[in-house]
Design an enzyme around this catalytic site. Structure first.
Site, mmCIF file in Angstrom:
data_model
loop_
_atom_site.group_PDB
_atom_site.id
_atom_site.type_symbol
_atom_site.label_atom_id
_atom_site.label_comp_id
_atom_site.label_asym_id
_atom_site.label_seq_id
_atom_site.Cartn_x
_atom_site.Cartn_y
_atom_site.Cartn_z
ATOM 1 N N ASN A 92 0.823 -1.209 0.000
ATOM 2 C CA ASN A 92 0.000 0.000 0.000
ATOM 3 C C ASN A 92 0.857 1.260 0.000
ATOM 4 O O ASN A 92 0.410 2.331 -0.382
ATOM 5 C CB ASN A 92 -0.914 -0.023 1.233
ATOM 6 C CG ASN A 92 -2.014 1.026 1.181
ATOM 7 O OD1 ASN A 92 -2.476 1.390 0.101
ATOM 8 N ND2 ASN A 92 -2.419 1.507 2.341
ATOM 9 N N GLY A 106 -0.085 8.644 -0.833
ATOM 10 C CA GLY A 106 -0.035 9.975 -1.433
ATOM 11 C C GLY A 106 1.291 10.711 -1.340
ATOM 12 O O GLY A 106 1.412 11.834 -1.820
ATOM 13 N N GLY A 107 2.284 10.089 -0.702
ATOM 14 C CA GLY A 107 3.623 10.688 -0.671
ATOM 15 C C GLY A 107 3.756 11.896 0.245
ATOM 16 O O GLY A 107 4.660 12.710 0.083
ATOM 17 N N ARG A 116 -14.003 13.440 8.371
ATOM 18 C CA ARG A 116 -14.138 12.304 7.452
ATOM 19 C C ARG A 116 -15.285 11.378 7.832
ATOM 20 O O ARG A 116 -16.062 10.964 6.991
ATOM 21 C CB ARG A 116 -12.827 11.506 7.406
ATOM 22 C CG ARG A 116 -11.742 12.197 6.623
ATOM 23 C CD ARG A 116 -10.442 11.421 6.689
ATOM 24 N NE ARG A 116 -9.443 12.037 5.798
ATOM 25 C CZ ARG A 116 -8.194 11.589 5.677
ATOM 26 N NH1 ARG A 116 -7.787 10.550 6.366
ATOM 27 N NH2 ARG A 116 -7.351 12.181 4.852
ATOM 28 N N GLU A 126 1.250 0.189 9.755
ATOM 29 C CA GLU A 126 -0.208 0.087 9.867
ATOM 30 C C GLU A 126 -0.672 -1.212 10.522
ATOM 31 O O GLU A 126 -1.797 -1.292 11.024
ATOM 32 C CB GLU A 126 -0.857 0.251 8.481
ATOM 33 C CG GLU A 126 -2.351 0.551 8.545
ATOM 34 C CD GLU A 126 -2.997 0.730 7.168
ATOM 35 O OE1 GLU A 126 -2.266 0.888 6.168
ATOM 36 O OE2 GLU A 126 -4.234 0.702 7.109
ATOM 37 N N ILE A 167 3.665 7.897 6.923
ATOM 38 C CA ILE A 167 5.045 7.668 6.456
ATOM 39 C C ILE A 167 6.047 7.790 7.618
ATOM 40 O O ILE A 167 6.868 6.886 7.804
ATOM 41 C CB ILE A 167 5.410 8.586 5.267
ATOM 42 C CG1 ILE A 167 4.505 8.254 4.054
ATOM 43 C CG2 ILE A 167 6.881 8.405 4.883
ATOM 44 C CD1 ILE A 167 4.764 9.125 2.820
#
Lengths: 508, 131
Positions: free
Chosen positions: A84, A89-90, A335, A475, A491
């Site tokens: 994943n 999204g970096g 969210r 994760e 990250i």
């Protein structure tokens, strides 16, 4: 065949190495099941064994090499690397970073931790957060050393009190994964694909001594592979990510997350290694906190283009129930609030009825994703409201009235329908031509997982002590983020905990 | 694969494409005896040389990943599917997520219909891709 392509598990070799213990069965979760009776026949022997080739696994392998390990192997069950992480999204949050110093931004690990504790709504593990924030610069440096390139500016994401987020130039975690994979190859770290972790192997003292790995496993093709017992001298790191694509497991935690809720994750986010850790006594933490992204689209799989498009545009758009032509939520609520509102939209037969989000072309075109959204037909442009309503089968008159009403809120700065903060919508009236996307939540991130300590050791539920020889990071672990993880904090979590696991193992 | 073998296969393949040109296009999925297979591999089927790709002549498993590169040149493949600058990472043979690490069979089916790996998420257009 050149060496670069030499990483697929060698079928002939493991057929030979398959031994008596390859068939040893570990029946239940009792302590006796954790200890293997008799001799284990080891097919392979390594200094460090890492399961999973995302941020956590690769960071661990590179750090272990730096600390002197000479025989490191990383297994991935997929035919390629990155899991994943290479879809991510970096975005990389780093407190006290070089870019912050250049721009005179005051920040500290304590400040980043405080922001995350707030988002975690009282459940986040502060010690883990502070540990990660304190070492994030080292993780950033590891990516820079490997050749990752970042945009020259920082971003300030939701919930962060200062700009502290780097982003790769690709706007994707692949901008980190690809250089780390190449770095591993340069360092002689063994990377093996189609190798699926099956179970942990303990010695008589209750220490994790290795794992059973199915070599030559073909994901989704009904080829289970051949079990090989792999020994790890310094310990085993589980870095297998979340379980967003395991519908049974996620809907057992949160019954709203049925198969009709897609995911931004690749199909490999199955969580089986997490279940194996639970089976041997790891502590489940926060398993029901599974984050969905209300910015996703049912018209594309994965994170896609609509996600970044919607994240940017929601503030100055209206989301419409196609059945009524009316709004049904505050488009920039948190969210969970938005996802719940979307999931409640149904046809008479109970099937999903994704809402549409309408934005003025004038405003949508300010973000580079609009071009992609239109090009790949996951969004549509309409010159008139009549064309728009015909396309989506929305009642015209109620929609016309709704847009007029909403434009009144843009003017007054007060959303009387849903209390949406209108600051960022100032002057941005909804008018033709329109760009429209459909939205439907996707499972994005699992806050829950196995409990670890700040040394990346997996905690056992029988005595609340670390399970000897077993490490986990990223994760697959739970606790760090509590109820809700802030964007760009995965990250640093993964990279730092991978490096931490390597440091702990090398001291063992 | 031995160099001599590679040469033989190459000549056979070239002949196959040449002679078969009028009946079907190169790369099409076609019935060869008991197997479906690609038209440009016609002579491999004719000579039942399964071990050109598989480990032995009576295969029970997939060939090794990247065995195709014994005959097909990776550099040429990357060049052949290069995209314009703004789409450069959509090159299936050197893509953003996985670089050059995607095993051929993840997109190309020899005995079955091909499915693009990226189509799971993206709707990129590859007009020359043979299903």
């Amino acid at each position: 065949m050149d060496n670069k392509k030499d990483y697929q598990a060698d079928r002939r070799r493991f057929l030979v190495s398959m031994g008596v213990a390859g068939a040893a069965t570990l029946a239940g979760p009792s302590l006796s099941a954790m200890v293997n009776e008799g001799e284990v026949e080891w097919g392979e022997d390594h200094e460090i064994v890492v399961i999973g080739s995302g941020f956590t696994g690769l960071a661990a392998a590179i750090e272990a090499h730096k600390l002197g390990a000479t025989d490191i192997v990383v297994y991935d069950m997929m035919p390629y690397f990155g899991g994943n992480s290479t879809y991510n999204g970096g975005l990389f949050a780093v407190p006290d970073s070089p870019l912050q110093k250049e721009n005179g931004i005051e920040d500290s690990p304590e400040r980043m931790t405080a922001d995350q504790v707030l988002a975690g709504r009282g459940l986040a593990y502060q010690d883990l957060l502070l540990h990660v924030a304190s070492h994030a610069n080292e993780a950033l440096q590891m990516t820079l050393d490997a050749g990752t390139e970042y945009l020259p500016y920082l971003q300030q994401l939701g919930g962060h009190s200062v700009p502290r987020t780097y982003q790769t130039i690709e706007a994707c975690g692949a901008g980190i994964i690809r250089p780390l994979v190449e770095q591993c190859r340069k360092l002689g770290i063994k990377l093996v694909t189609r190798a699926k972790f099956k179970r942990l192997i303990f010695n008589k003292e209750g220490t994790v001594e290795g794992a059973e790995i199915a070599m030559g496993y073909y994901f989704g093709r009904d080829v289970d592979g051949t079990p090989v017992n792999v020994r790890s001298k310094r310990g085993l790191l589980i870095a297998t990510g979340g379980f967003a694509r395991n519908v049974g497991l996620r809907s057992a935690q949160d019954p709203t997350l049925t198969e009709e809720v897609p995911s931004t994750n690749p199909p490999s986010a199955t969580g089986e290694a997490l279940l194996e850790m639970f089976r041997v006594g790891a502590v489940p933490v926060h398993m029901a906190y599974i984050q969905t992204g209300p910015w996703a689209s049912p018209d594309e799989d994965g994170f896609g283009y609509v996600s970044n498009y919607s994240i940017y545009n929601f503030a100055h758009s209206v989301s419409i129930n196609v059945r009524t032509g009316k709004r049904f939520m505050n488009e920039i609520a948190d969210r969970k609030t938005r996802s719940d509102a979307q999931l409640a939209l149904r046809n008479d037969d109970g099937s999903p009825l994704p809402p549409i989000t309408i934005t003025s072309f004038e405003d949508a075109k300010e973000h580079p994703t609009m071009e992609k959204v239109l090009k790949y037909k996951v969004g549509w442009k309409f010159d008139t409201l009549e064309e728009l309503t015909a396309h989506f089968n929305v009642p015209l008159e109620p929609l016309k009235a709704q847009i007029e009403e909403y434009n009144g809120y843009v003017k007054s700065g007060m959303d009387e329908q849903f209390g949406k903060p209108m600051g960022k919508a100032e002057g941005k009236y909804i008018r033709a031509p329109f760009v429209v996307v459909r939205n439907w939540p996707k499972v994005h991130y699992c806050q829950g997982g196995a409990q670890i300590d700040v040394h990346a050791r997996v905690i056992g539920s029988d005595n609340w002590q670390p399970i000897p020889g077993l490490y986990a990071g990223g994760e697959v672990t739970g606790g760090m983020h509590g109820v809700s993880r802030l964007g760009s904090c995965s990250i640093p979590d993964c990279m730092v905990m991978g490096m931490t696991a390597a440091r702990t193992m090398m001291k063992s | 694969m031995k160099p001599q073998m590679i040469l033989t296969v190459f000549i056979m393949s070239a002949l196959a494409v040449f002679t078969a040109e009028n009946t079907f296009s190169a790369g099409a999925l076609k019935q060869f005896g008991d197997h479906m297979g690609r038209s440009h591999h016609a002579l491999l089927y004719k000579r039942q040389s399964c071990d050109s790709c598989h480990e032995n002549s009576e295969p029970t498993a997939f060939p090794a990943d990247f065995v195709c590169l014994d005959c097909h040149d990776e550099v040429e493949l990357v060049q052949a599917t290069a995209r314009p600058e703004e789409e450069k990472w959509q090159n299936p043979h050197n893509n953003m997520h996985y670089g050059k690490d995607v095993p051929c069979m993840e997109c190309h089916g020899e005995h079955r219909e091909s499915e693009l790996l990226c189509a799971g998420c993206h709707s990129f257009d590859y007009p020359d891709f043979k299903k």
